[in-house]
Design an enzyme around this catalytic site. Structure first.
Site, PDB file in Angstrom:
ATOM      1  N   LYS A   1       1.542  23.343 -72.462  1.00 20.43           N
ATOM      2  CA  LYS A   1       2.748  23.068 -73.270  1.00 20.43           C
ATOM      3  C   LYS A   1       2.767  21.613 -73.877  1.00 20.43           C
ATOM      4  O   LYS A   1       3.159  21.563 -75.128  1.00 20.43           O
ATOM      5  CB  LYS A   1       3.818  23.247 -72.360  1.00 20.43           C
TER       6      LYS A   1
ATOM      7  N   ARG B   1      13.332  27.115 -67.076  1.00 22.25           N
ATOM      8  CA  ARG B   1      12.340  27.731 -66.245  1.00 22.25           C
ATOM      9  C   ARG B   1      12.913  28.423 -65.325  1.00 22.25           C
ATOM     10  O   ARG B   1      12.296  29.067 -64.829  1.00 22.25           O
ATOM     11  CB  ARG B   1      11.711  26.271 -65.361  1.00 22.25           C
TER      12      ARG B   1
ATOM     13  N   ARG C   1      -6.607  16.849 -65.676  1.00 16.27           N
ATOM     14  CA  ARG C   1      -5.642  16.018 -66.365  1.00 16.27           C
ATOM     15  C   ARG C   1      -5.395  14.776 -65.965  1.00 16.27           C
ATOM     16  O   ARG C   1      -5.261  14.529 -64.705  1.00 16.27           O
ATOM     17  CB  ARG C   1      -4.462  17.045 -66.241  1.00 16.27           C
TER      18      ARG C   1
ATOM     19  N   ARG D   1      -1.580  12.891 -62.021  1.00 21.86           N
ATOM     20  CA  ARG D   1      -0.327  13.183 -61.382  1.00 21.86           C
ATOM     21  C   ARG D   1      -0.176  13.724 -59.905  1.00 21.86           C
ATOM     22  O   ARG D   1      -1.067  14.510 -59.687  1.00 21.86           O
ATOM     23  CB  ARG D   1       0.300  14.369 -62.201  1.00 21.86           C
TER      24      ARG D   1
ATOM     25  N   ARG E   1       3.129  25.120 -57.387  1.00 27.20           N
ATOM     26  CA  ARG E   1       3.876  25.380 -58.726  1.00 27.20           C
ATOM     27  C   ARG E   1       3.759  26.526 -59.582  1.00 27.20           C
ATOM     28  O   ARG E   1       4.677  27.166 -60.192  1.00 27.20           O
ATOM     29  CB  ARG E   1       3.464  24.184 -59.884  1.00 27.20           C
TER      30      ARG E   1
HETATM   31  P1  AMP Z   1       6.346  19.617 -66.174  1.00 25.16           P
HETATM   32  O1  AMP Z   1       5.971  18.263 -66.688  1.00 25.16           O
HETATM   33  O2  AMP Z   1       6.958  20.271 -67.331  1.00 25.16           O
HETATM   34  O3  AMP Z   1       5.053  20.579 -65.643  1.00 25.16           O
HETATM   35  O4  AMP Z   1       7.079  19.611 -65.128  1.00 25.16           O
HETATM   36  C1  AMP Z   1       6.854  18.605 -63.813  1.00 25.16           C
HETATM   37  C2  AMP Z   1       7.916  19.043 -62.754  1.00 25.16           C
HETATM   38  O5  AMP Z   1       9.155  18.635 -63.033  1.00 25.16           O
HETATM   39  C3  AMP Z   1       8.029  20.738 -62.288  1.00 25.16           C
HETATM   40  O6  AMP Z   1       6.981  21.199 -61.438  1.00 25.16           O
HETATM   41  C4  AMP Z   1       9.231  20.502 -61.788  1.00 25.16           C
HETATM   42  O7  AMP Z   1       9.382  20.174 -60.452  1.00 25.16           O
HETATM   43  C5  AMP Z   1      10.265  19.618 -62.626  1.00 25.16           C
HETATM   44  N1  AMP Z   1      10.702  20.141 -63.644  1.00 25.16           N
HETATM   45  C6  AMP Z   1      10.321  19.818 -64.968  1.00 25.16           C
HETATM   46  N2  AMP Z   1      11.070  20.842 -65.939  1.00 25.16           N
HETATM   47  C7  AMP Z   1      11.904  21.613 -65.165  1.00 25.16           C
HETATM   48  C8  AMP Z   1      13.032  22.661 -65.254  1.00 25.16           C
HETATM   49  N3  AMP Z   1      13.239  22.904 -66.479  1.00 25.16           N
HETATM   50  N4  AMP Z   1      13.537  23.015 -64.381  1.00 25.16           N
HETATM   51  C9  AMP Z   1      13.365  22.784 -62.822  1.00 25.16           C
HETATM   52  N5  AMP Z   1      12.461  21.803 -62.630  1.00 25.16           N
HETATM   53  C10 AMP Z   1      11.732  21.359 -63.849  1.00 25.16           C
END
Ligand code: AMP
Length: 221
Positions: A15, A90, A129, A162, A173
């Site tokens: 993404k 999400r 990553r 990360r 996740r």
């Molecule tokens: P990402 O970088 O989009 O993979 O997001 C990393 C982490 O941030 C996720 O695993 C969640 O813990 C949190 N996170 C990001 N976006 C959301 C969302 N829309 N709703 C809830 N948690 C989120």
């Protein structure tokens, strides 16, 4: 051209990378809730502290907290001509809140892009990553390497894995994704705005396919 787009996909589906390409080509802002949380963590804010306690466990940050930051972000001037949301919504509740926010300003989403990738590809991808510890830009040791190994192209800082990309957290996740985010496919399919793509293909190949499909469907025109 105005485009209001959501990018859906499991963690590691690509993404972030597709969002960077698409927002550059379409000249719209890239809104990543994950990036906003990480920026807050780096800056040591209250929001960052709270989000980190969920992120480190591979859990979703509560809806209320997440929806509020998106609402505030969408009020900014640069969103007037469209935006791309990466990693939001999400959950069904987040999707309903987003619909309500857009409805209140007399607009709606133009398209939802779903990147399909199998679990084994995801686990392999996440291990490679890397992220810049200073500016947050993301890389992959094989698919999207920096010019100099371990160093960010943009700001010259060190690249790190990360915390939530470690294998055990990735598996959690993925479980969260299947339980809470996957139902969004049906939600947007029913609205007739969902477009599917094979996220296992090359980065540029996928970007080109997305642009071509959106154009062919007359999205945002
Ligand atoms: P990402 O970088 O989009 O993979 O997001 C990393 C982490 O941030 C996720 O695993 C969640 O813990 C949190 N996170 C990001 N976006 C959301 C969302 N829309 N709703 C809830 N948690 C989120």
């Amino acid at each position: 051209m105005q485009m209001k787009i959501v990018l859906l996909g499991a963690p590691g589906a690509g993404k972030g990378t597709q969002a960077e390409n698409l927002t550059c080509m379409l000249s719209i802002p890239h809104i990543s809730t994950g990036d906003i949380f990480r920026e807050n963590i780096r800056n040591g804010t209250k929001l960052g502290l709270e989000a980190k306690s969920y992120m480190d466990k591979g859990l979703l940050v509560p809806d209320e907290l997440t929806v509020n930051i998106v609402k505030e972000r969408l009020k900014k001037d640069d969103c007037k001509n469209g935006f791309l949301l990466d990693g939001f919504p999400r959950t069904i509740s987040q999707a309903e809140s987003l619909d309500a926010v857009l409805d209140s300003i007399g607009t709606k989403l133009d398209a939802v892009i779903n990147l399909d990738v199998t679990d084994d590809v995801i686990v392999k991808r996440m291990a490679g990553r890397r992220i810049c510890q200073n500016c947050g830009k993301s890389y992959h040791v094989v698919n999207h390497p920096p010019k100099v190994e371990g160093i960010c192209d943009d700001c010259g800082s060190k690249l790190i894995l990360r915390d939530d990309d470690k294998e055990e957290t990735v598996l959690k996740r993925l479980r969260e994704y299947k339980e809470k985010t996957l139902p969004l496919i049906d939600y947007y399919e029913k609205k007739g705005i969902l477009f599917h793509f094979d996220g296992a293909k090359g980065i540029m190949e996928t970007t080109d396919e997305i642009i071509a499909k959106l154009k062919a469907a007359g999205v945002g025109i």
